[in-house]
Design a protein around this motif. Structure first.
Motif, PDB file in Angstrom:
ATOM      1  N   PHE A 137       0.823  -1.047   0.039  1.00 27.22           N
ATOM      2  CA  PHE A 137       0.100  -0.158   0.080  1.00 27.22           C
ATOM      3  C   PHE A 137       0.890   1.189  -0.251  1.00 27.22           C
ATOM      4  O   PHE A 137       1.786   1.310   0.774  1.00 27.22           O
ATOM      5  CB  PHE A 137      -0.803  -0.050   1.390  1.00 27.22           C
ATOM      6  N   ALA A 138       0.608   2.144  -0.523  1.00 29.71           N
ATOM      7  CA  ALA A 138       1.404   3.330  -0.992  1.00 29.71           C
ATOM      8  C   ALA A 138       0.824   4.510   0.191  1.00 29.71           C
ATOM      9  O   ALA A 138      -0.268   4.843   0.075  1.00 29.71           O
ATOM     10  CB  ALA A 138       1.044   3.973  -2.363  1.00 29.71           C
ATOM     11  N   LEU A 139       1.751   4.759   1.101  1.00 24.75           N
ATOM     12  CA  LEU A 139       1.088   5.576   2.351  1.00 24.75           C
ATOM     13  C   LEU A 139       1.229   7.071   1.725  1.00 24.75           C
ATOM     14  O   LEU A 139       2.130   7.301   1.019  1.00 24.75           O
ATOM     15  CB  LEU A 139       2.100   5.348   3.378  1.00 24.75           C
ATOM     16  N   GLY A 140       0.354   7.740   2.018  1.00 29.75           N
ATOM     17  CA  GLY A 140       0.425   9.213   1.737  1.00 29.75           C
ATOM     18  C   GLY A 140      -0.158   9.395   0.340  1.00 29.75           C
ATOM     19  O   GLY A 140       0.024  10.643  -0.283  1.00 29.75           O
ATOM     20  N   CYS A 141      -0.536   8.459  -0.388  1.00 28.36           N
ATOM     21  CA  CYS A 141      -0.908   8.395  -1.795  1.00 28.36           C
ATOM     22  C   CYS A 141      -2.212   7.987  -2.213  1.00 28.36           C
ATOM     23  O   CYS A 141      -2.630   6.758  -1.439  1.00 28.36           O
ATOM     24  CB  CYS A 141       0.229   8.028  -2.724  1.00 28.36           C
ATOM     25  N   ARG A 142      -2.791   8.213  -3.138  1.00 25.30           N
ATOM     26  CA  ARG A 142      -4.098   7.783  -3.630  1.00 25.30           C
ATOM     27  C   ARG A 142      -4.190   7.798  -5.049  1.00 25.30           C
ATOM     28  O   ARG A 142      -3.522   8.688  -5.546  1.00 25.30           O
ATOM     29  CB  ARG A 142      -5.346   8.400  -3.027  1.00 25.30           C
ATOM     30  N   THR A 143      -4.736   6.887  -5.594  1.00 21.54           N
ATOM     31  CA  THR A 143      -4.550   6.710  -7.165  1.00 21.54           C
ATOM     32  C   THR A 143      -6.160   6.809  -7.952  1.00 21.54           C
ATOM     33  O   THR A 143      -7.061   6.261  -7.061  1.00 21.54           O
ATOM     34  CB  THR A 143      -3.949   5.485  -7.840  1.00 21.54           C
ATOM     35  N   GLU A 144      -6.234   7.776  -8.759  1.00 23.95           N
ATOM     36  CA  GLU A 144      -7.619   7.817  -9.349  1.00 23.95           C
ATOM     37  C   GLU A 144      -7.495   7.810 -10.861  1.00 23.95           C
ATOM     38  O   GLU A 144      -6.608   7.965 -11.400  1.00 23.95           O
ATOM     39  CB  GLU A 144      -8.050   9.199  -9.117  1.00 23.95           C
ATOM     40  N   ALA A 145      -8.513   6.991 -11.396  1.00 19.50           N
ATOM     41  CA  ALA A 145      -8.918   6.991 -12.701  1.00 19.50           C
ATOM     42  C   ALA A 145      -9.027   8.317 -13.329  1.00 19.50           C
ATOM     43  O   ALA A 145      -9.581   9.519 -12.722  1.00 19.50           O
ATOM     44  CB  ALA A 145     -10.288   5.942 -13.073  1.00 19.50           C
ATOM     45  N   ALA A 146      -8.475   8.483 -14.553  1.00 19.31           N
ATOM     46  CA  ALA A 146      -8.259   9.789 -15.207  1.00 19.31           C
ATOM     47  C   ALA A 146      -8.657   9.784 -16.703  1.00 19.31           C
ATOM     48  O   ALA A 146      -8.406   8.921 -17.299  1.00 19.31           O
ATOM     49  CB  ALA A 146      -7.077  10.628 -14.796  1.00 19.31           C
ATOM     50  N   SER A 147      -9.096  10.683 -17.246  1.00 13.73           N
ATOM     51  CA  SER A 147      -9.438  10.968 -18.829  1.00 13.73           C
ATOM     52  C   SER A 147      -7.856  11.098 -19.569  1.00 13.73           C
ATOM     53  O   SER A 147      -6.840  11.481 -18.877  1.00 13.73           O
ATOM     54  CB  SER A 147     -10.102  12.155 -19.233  1.00 13.73           C
ATOM     55  N   LEU A 148      -7.979  10.827 -20.680  1.00 14.25           N
ATOM     56  CA  LEU A 148      -6.358  10.961 -21.311  1.00 14.25           C
ATOM     57  C   LEU A 148      -5.973  12.277 -21.444  1.00 14.25           C
ATOM     58  O   LEU A 148      -4.879  12.720 -21.322  1.00 14.25           O
ATOM     59  CB  LEU A 148      -6.603  10.309 -22.838  1.00 14.25           C
ATOM     60  N   ASP A 149      -7.093  13.296 -21.468  1.00 15.14           N
ATOM     61  CA  ASP A 149      -6.964  14.429 -21.366  1.00 15.14           C
ATOM     62  C   ASP A 149      -5.960  15.098 -20.087  1.00 15.14           C
ATOM     63  O   ASP A 149      -5.180  15.679 -19.991  1.00 15.14           O
ATOM     64  CB  ASP A 149      -8.137  15.569 -21.570  1.00 15.14           C
ATOM     65  N   ALA A 150      -6.771  14.667 -19.043  1.00 17.80           N
ATOM     66  CA  ALA A 150      -6.060  14.913 -17.732  1.00 17.80           C
ATOM     67  C   ALA A 150      -4.854  14.358 -17.571  1.00 17.80           C
ATOM     68  O   ALA A 150      -3.856  14.791 -16.964  1.00 17.80           O
ATOM     69  CB  ALA A 150      -7.142  14.020 -16.725  1.00 17.80           C
ATOM     70  N   PHE A 151      -4.390  13.002 -18.088  1.00 19.07           N
ATOM     71  CA  PHE A 151      -2.888  12.395 -18.204  1.00 19.07           C
ATOM     72  C   PHE A 151      -2.164  13.352 -18.910  1.00 19.07           C
ATOM     73  O   PHE A 151      -1.195  13.609 -18.414  1.00 19.07           O
ATOM     74  CB  PHE A 151      -2.863  11.031 -18.829  1.00 19.07           C
ATOM     75  N   PHE A 152      -2.668  13.873 -19.948  1.00 22.36           N
ATOM     76  CA  PHE A 152      -1.713  14.908 -20.756  1.00 22.36           C
ATOM     77  C   PHE A 152      -1.581  16.077 -19.863  1.00 22.36           C
ATOM     78  O   PHE A 152      -0.305  16.339 -20.114  1.00 22.36           O
ATOM     79  CB  PHE A 152      -2.685  15.177 -22.129  1.00 22.36           C
ATOM     80  N   GLU A 153      -2.222  16.672 -19.383  1.00 18.71           N
ATOM     81  CA  GLU A 153      -2.277  17.763 -18.522  1.00 18.71           C
ATOM     82  C   GLU A 153      -1.063  17.691 -17.504  1.00 18.71           C
ATOM     83  O   GLU A 153      -0.675  18.386 -17.137  1.00 18.71           O
ATOM     84  CB  GLU A 153      -3.529  18.349 -18.182  1.00 18.71           C
TER      85      GLU A 153
END
Length: 382
Positions: A212-228
């Protein structure tokens, strides 16, 4: 629909392709049926006309880039009877080199029609010597091609030539990877049966589960959000893909056609205060393989972001995750348990610019994923 263009121009001497009478020329759309047939003959051992799907795909990939121009595209060699006997397929990609922009060429396929095409192939090979090129690269070269690269003044990037694999469900992972040679092992019933055993193994060996990554969270994102998110994180590298929005959208579009690898997806990694500290892009097939294309992060957050990435992919139920080695991520990747590496093909680069070569050898370059051939259907389909 195939469009017949005017007769292809010959490359002038300044382009490095010989004089005005040379039989080496830019590939035209009208050449695609012949090139597709040559692809089938060389890579699929099928000497027959190609289907429309392959021809359309070749057109989309090798003529569709926003940076396409004949001098940056694919080249073919005509035999004395006017037949294409060898071809070098390439995709133009814009790179930033110490603040200036240039169009590089991703070399995708070097095809030779047996002995008949040997002379033409030799001439094509000479066109990509380092002294003549801004920047050319290939991430799937054979040993013979790698030897030609270094003989012509090019270099090999050893870490990018490796693929890492992190198994979460080891029996299913082994069956899926072996299924490339024995398809029955990758069938649904076999993977389902191994899944039951893997669940028991994961209870017995907790190290199979991603940390488990302490102090982090992961969220699904659009390709546009990945680009930005990703583009500013590329700026730490002196040599990097420029990724204008237009080019990124085009690359994502052609990559998304590779349904055999799954669905193209992205995730953003955030710290507890909500700030984006990294992002990754991958192909995913449920309960099978996550093919990671690109991982970017803030400087110093490599371990946080890769730990969060593996935890996310494990939680999503993938049997194994795989991706190209990147020097700046290796220390973080190597912290993973149940990790292995394989040689994925030589990552070769040729350039006449000393600053690019120095950056590549000094690991001050970002290349791979969308900025490579990893997404291409030519590696997996047809």
């Amino acid at each position: 629909m195939m469009v017949e263009l005017p007769q292809a121009r010959s490359f002038p001497a300044a382009d490095g392709y010989g004089d005005s009478k040379t039989s080496i020329r830019a590939m035209e759309r009208a050449d695609l049926p012949a090139v597709a047939r040559l692809f089938n003959k060389v890579f699929r051992q099928q000497d027959r006309d190609a289907g429309d799907d392959l021809i359309r795909y070749l057109e989309a990939v090798f003529f569709g880039s926003p940076h396409y121009a004949p001098e940056h595209g694919s080249v073919v060699h005509d035999s004395s009877d006017g037949r294409i006997d060898s071809a070098l397929l390439s995709v133009p990609m814009e790179f930033t080199v110490h603040g200036r922009r240039m169009v590089a060429r991703l070399l995708c396929a070097f095809m030779v029609d047996g002995r008949a095409g040997a002379a033409g192939a030799a001439r094509l090979a000479r066109t990509v010597r380092a002294a003549r090129q801004e920047m050319c690269f290939s991430d799937s070269s054979s040993p013979v091609s790698a030897d030609h690269c270094t003989a012509g003044g090019g270099i090999i990037l050893p870490i990018q030539s490796l693929e890492w694999r992190r198994a979460f469900r080891p029996l299913a992972a082994a069956a899926l990877l072996a299924g490339r040679q024995m398809p029955l092992l990758a069938s649904g019933p076999v993977i389902g049966a191994f899944g039951w055993v893997d669940r028991a193994l994961r209870r017995w060996r907790s190290s199979l589960k991603a940390e488990f990554a302490l102090g982090c969270r992961t969220e699904a994102a659009s390709l546009d959000a990945f680009f930005e998110c990703a583009v500013p994180m590329l700026e730490r590298f002196s040599v990097r893909p420029s990724w204008s929005k237009c080019e990124f959208d085009w690359l994502a579009s052609v990559a998304s056609r590779n349904r055999s690898l799954g669905t193209l997806q992205s995730r953003i990694v955030r710290s507890d205060d909500g700030r984006a500290i990294g992002a990754f892009l991958f192909f995913g097939k449920a309960k099978r393989v996550a093919h990671v294309l690109n991982v970017l992060c803030e400087t110093g957050r490599e371990l946080d972001v890769t730990t969060a990435m593996f935890a996310s992919l494990d939680e999503d139920g993938y049997a194994v995750a795989a991706g190209m080695g990147q020097p700046f991520l290796m220390n973080a990747i190597l912290r993973q348990r149940w990790l292995s590496f394989r040689h994925r093909g030589y990552f070769c680069m040729v350039t006449r610019h000393a600053e690019i070569k120095e950056a590549a050898l000094g690991n001050d370059i970002y290349i791979g994923g969308l900025a490579s051939e990893s997404w291409s259907r030519l590696l997996t389909d047809f």
